[in-house]
Design an enzyme around this catalytic site. Sequence first.
Site, PDB file in Angstrom:
ATOM      1  N   VAL A 168       5.001 -35.047 -49.293  1.00 60.13           N
ATOM      2  CA  VAL A 168       3.734 -35.748 -49.109  1.00 60.13           C
ATOM      3  C   VAL A 168       2.677 -34.790 -48.549  1.00 60.13           C
ATOM      4  CG1 VAL A 168       2.569 -37.664 -47.979  1.00 60.13           C
ATOM      5  CG2 VAL A 168       4.900 -37.946 -48.821  1.00 60.13           C
ATOM      6  N   ASP A 169       3.063 -33.962 -47.585  1.00 59.13           N
ATOM      7  CA  ASP A 169       2.122 -32.966 -47.067  1.00 59.13           C
ATOM      8  C   ASP A 169       1.637 -32.040 -48.181  1.00 59.13           C
ATOM      9  OD1 ASP A 169       1.994 -33.737 -44.418  1.00 59.13           O
ATOM     10  OD2 ASP A 169       3.595 -32.419 -43.761  1.00 59.13           O
ATOM     11  N   LEU A 170       2.553 -31.643 -49.053  1.00 55.22           N
ATOM     12  CA  LEU A 170       2.184 -30.714 -50.117  1.00 55.22           C
ATOM     13  C   LEU A 170       1.306 -31.388 -51.167  1.00 55.22           C
ATOM     14  CD1 LEU A 170       5.626 -28.928 -50.437  1.00 55.22           C
ATOM     15  CD2 LEU A 170       3.596 -28.157 -49.206  1.00 55.22           C
TER      16      LEU A 170
END
Length: 381
Positions: A168-170
Amino acid sequence: MIRPLDGMLVADLSRVLAGPTAAVMLADLGARVIKVERPGAGDETRAWGPPWAGSSSAYFEAANRSKQSIALDFGDTADLALAHALVDRADIVLENYRTGALERFGLDAASVLARNPRAVYCSITGFGSTGEGAAMPGYDFLVQALGGLMSITGDPGGEPRKVGVAMVDLLAANHAVMGVLAALLHRERSGAGQHVEVALLSSLIASLANQAGSYLATGTAPRALGNRHPSIAPYETLRCRDDLIAVAVGNDAQFAALCAVLGDPGLASDPRFATNPARVGHRDDLQGTLEVLLAADDAAVWAARMLGAGVPAGTVNGIDEALALARRLGLAPTVGVGPDHPEQLAHPVRYSAFAPAPATAPPALDEHGAAVRAWLAAPRD
């Protein structure tokens, strides 16, 4: 060589993964990135080890190459003035602070844009900046859980599982770069900067693709299927004599070719398997039939035969094997960043008109503090 962001300045006020990764991508496109960190501690991921590499953790190094570091205490009047000078010169400001946390320092979007109206100010939040979401902590694992990703990951009927990387961060990092570049293009046409906001939850939901589409079409939420695909078969891992093989059959012609490779071409005309809908409806029978045939040889042998016949298939590689494959294919997956530091993952896009900017080593905490302070103190051109 001219790069898209040559001459542009990024004030990177972000930490952990999404913002720092976005800043690395902007650096690859030619921008100068100055990372602002807390004195004494820096980005908290510097301490996220083992493993350790270079001047800090391998985690920190993986998201912070090609930057300069300055340590500034926003509670110190002189340091805050330097922070203002930096964002007031910046073309791009990246931050992922808790909503409202930067207002008392005059480093929030409204304050920065009032002083620097051409800036593109990008905020990465967990669940948005208004209402209930503004107070919710934005951690990748939490968003994977709340955002539905864990519900479709794992074995059927088993415990929900997170993806093996902070996906999700990426995703949010990529969406942030997309938003920043769009805002820069808008600035070229309008002369004005703007505030760009990316929420981790929004990035995840926008990436649920066919799984969310299935729910929207039927009203039934998909559930985990292990390595199986909800709409295609065989599109999964299958057991061979020694190990698993990944088979990604996308149409009936590929299935017929698979059956021929396995030495049983008649399977392609079996009513249970003759069409994709039929194969999806008889998954268990299909798996059992194929695995009996696959037991005759090893996964790597079958993968070579299948690829030779035009059937998408491959072994289930570890990260070491994946990097070795990419190198063998000429994809150059890593880049050197200098002595005393391990290689880092390279910019993944190839451009016909330019190459990404040369990568430099992830900085030690405040490594460039003196130089950046002197530069900020000097008269502007």
